[in-house]
Write a protein that holds these residues in place. Structure first.
Motif, PDB file in Angstrom:
ATOM      1  N   GLY A 175      32.417  95.638  21.068  1.00  0.00           N
ATOM      2  CA  GLY A 175      31.721  94.704  20.182  1.00  0.00           C
ATOM      3  C   GLY A 175      30.303  94.483  20.650  1.00  0.00           C
ATOM      4  O   GLY A 175      29.819  95.174  21.555  1.00  0.00           O
ATOM      5  N   GLU A 176      29.623  93.495  20.029  1.00  0.00           N
ATOM      6  CA  GLU A 176      28.211  93.325  20.394  1.00  0.00           C
ATOM      7  C   GLU A 176      28.003  92.357  21.546  1.00  0.00           C
ATOM      8  O   GLU A 176      27.342  92.683  22.515  1.00  0.00           O
ATOM      9  CB  GLU A 176      27.365  92.950  19.170  1.00  0.00           C
ATOM     10  N   ALA A 177      28.546  91.157  21.469  1.00  0.00           N
ATOM     11  CA  ALA A 177      28.279  90.154  22.506  1.00  0.00           C
ATOM     12  C   ALA A 177      29.259  89.005  22.342  1.00  0.00           C
ATOM     13  O   ALA A 177      29.763  88.757  21.243  1.00  0.00           O
ATOM     14  CB  ALA A 177      26.850  89.630  22.370  1.00  0.00           C
ATOM     15  N   PRO A 193      36.615  88.595  25.759  1.00  0.00           N
ATOM     16  CA  PRO A 193      36.025  89.049  24.494  1.00  0.00           C
ATOM     17  C   PRO A 193      36.983  88.875  23.310  1.00  0.00           C
ATOM     18  O   PRO A 193      38.205  88.939  23.480  1.00  0.00           O
ATOM     19  CB  PRO A 193      35.734  90.539  24.720  1.00  0.00           C
ATOM     20  N   PHE A 194      36.396  88.650  22.155  1.00  0.00           N
ATOM     21  CA  PHE A 194      37.138  88.626  20.884  1.00  0.00           C
ATOM     22  C   PHE A 194      38.349  87.686  20.923  1.00  0.00           C
ATOM     23  O   PHE A 194      39.489  88.112  20.750  1.00  0.00           O
ATOM     24  CB  PHE A 194      37.551  90.053  20.473  1.00  0.00           C
ATOM     25  N   ASN A 224      32.247  94.278  25.356  1.00  0.00           N
ATOM     26  CA  ASN A 224      31.052  94.109  24.537  1.00  0.00           C
ATOM     27  C   ASN A 224      29.867  94.825  25.170  1.00  0.00           C
ATOM     28  O   ASN A 224      29.863  95.098  26.372  1.00  0.00           O
ATOM     29  CB  ASN A 224      30.701  92.622  24.428  1.00  0.00           C
TER      30      ASN A 224
HETATM   31  N1  URA Z   1      31.938  89.337  18.350  1.00  0.00           N
HETATM   32  C1  URA Z   1      31.687  90.322  19.245  1.00  0.00           C
HETATM   33  O1  URA Z   1      30.993  91.284  18.940  1.00  0.00           O
HETATM   34  N2  URA Z   1      32.237  90.214  20.448  1.00  0.00           N
HETATM   35  C2  URA Z   1      33.021  89.212  20.819  1.00  0.00           C
HETATM   36  O2  URA Z   1      33.510  89.204  21.957  1.00  0.00           O
HETATM   37  C3  URA Z   1      33.272  88.199  19.872  1.00  0.00           C
HETATM   38  C4  URA Z   1      32.734  88.285  18.643  1.00  0.00           C
END
Ligand code: URA
Length: 304
Positions: A144-146, A157-158, A184
């Motif tokens: 993912g991005e961040a 994450p997520f 991420n």
């Molecule tokens: N969106 C992301 O890209 N990464 C995460 O960890 C949470 C939401």
């Protein structure tokens, strides 16, 4: 569809993702715009019988959810995606580590990442450093991005709303968060002004600074397949732009087959079945590449 159509679609998706990351939950769309979008899909719709077009919603004073995009769109003709920076060279063939050596190497990396203060503004604003979660022996890695606010608070994450959708996707593939790896591009939450809602997109400089950590994670884990989630992660890792054309098309990152797809947050507030199906088709390609069993039921998800 034409190149221009895809450019407009990418710009729209990016704009909606930016709005959402700033906390905007709804955008008003006029009945005329909905009607124009419906018209856009007409040539494609002629290829096979279509249900009667849905009536445009009546105008209302309050903002309405994002209007559904046309359901019928053929597989993109996919002209060559536009590189924005030289691709990262593949590493020299890495020695195969024993499970113990791999665990030790990942732990060593984690111990270097957790105290990182290279981006001092992020080090000052973060609550935790979000390293990654899952199996270090996973065949499949999601990027993912961040971290967002929930991830920053919990150090994983997520785990917020988009994360819950990602977890559902993973489970629908017959996998679990414990058998894949999730990380991420950025390990710190992009800082926002005090009291500002939502998240901020990482800057190219922040991504460039942090990505060597992800690269090390990938080189150690050596997944068989990587999935990049959304435009920003795809651009950060692959240096390619144009998620609506890239998704569903295999790319390569350091010799690893890599599938760009939509970010789950894009689908959270988009009830368009066709968009969900597109992401799911990308996951079917991933499952096939990994040799995972695919049931008839799984093949049919998000078809009418
Ligand atoms: N969106 C992301 O890209 N990464 C995460 O960890 C949470 C939401």
């Amino acid at each position: 569809m034409s190149e221009l159509y895809h450019q407009l679609l990418d710009a729209t998706i990016q704009h909606l993702e930016d709005l959402k990351s700033r906390g905007v939950r709804f955008v008003p769309v006029s009945p005329e715009a909905v009607s124009a979008l419906t018209q856009t899909s007409k040539p494609a719709a002629a290829a096979r019988p279509q249900p009667a077009p849905r009536p445009a919603p009546a105008p209302a004073a309050a903002p309405r959810p994002i209007a559904p995009t046309p359901l019928a769109r053929p597989a993109p003709a996919a002209p060559a995606p536009r590189p924005v920076a030289p691709p990262t060279p593949a590493p020299p063939a890495a020695p195969t580590l024993s499970p113990e050596a791999k665990a030790a190497a990942i732990e060593n990396l984690r111990q270097r990442v957790l105290p990182c203060t290279t981006c001092s503004h992020l080090a000052n604003s973060r609550q935790t450093v979000v390293f990654g979660v899952g199996s270090i022996h996973a065949d499949l890695m999601f990027v993912g991005e961040a971290p967002g606010a929930d991830e920053d608070r919990l150090g994983e994450p997520f785990v917020g709303a988009a994360g819950q959708l990602l977890t559902k996707i993973i489970q629908t593939m017959g996998l679990s968060r414990e058998t894949v790896y999730i990380a991420n591009i950025l390990k710190c939450r992009p800082d926002t002004a005090p009291g500002a809602p939502g998240n901020r997109k990482p800057t190219p400089a922040e991504m460039q600074t942090c990505i060597p950590y992800l690269q090390e994670q990938i080189d150690l884990i050596r997944p068989k397949v990587i999935v990049t989630l959304g435009a920003t992660a795809t651009e950060g890792l692959l240096h390619l732009t144009g998620i609506s054309r890239l998704r569903g098309n295999w790319q390569t990152y350091r010799d690893i087959p890599t599938m760009p797809t939509f970010h789950p947050s894009y689908l959270l507030h988009n009830n368009d079945l066709a968009e969900k199906r597109r992401l799911w088709e990308d996951m079917l390609l991933v499952m096939a590449k990994l040799g995972l069993p695919i049931s008839t039921r799984q093949r049919g998800y998000f078809l009418k």
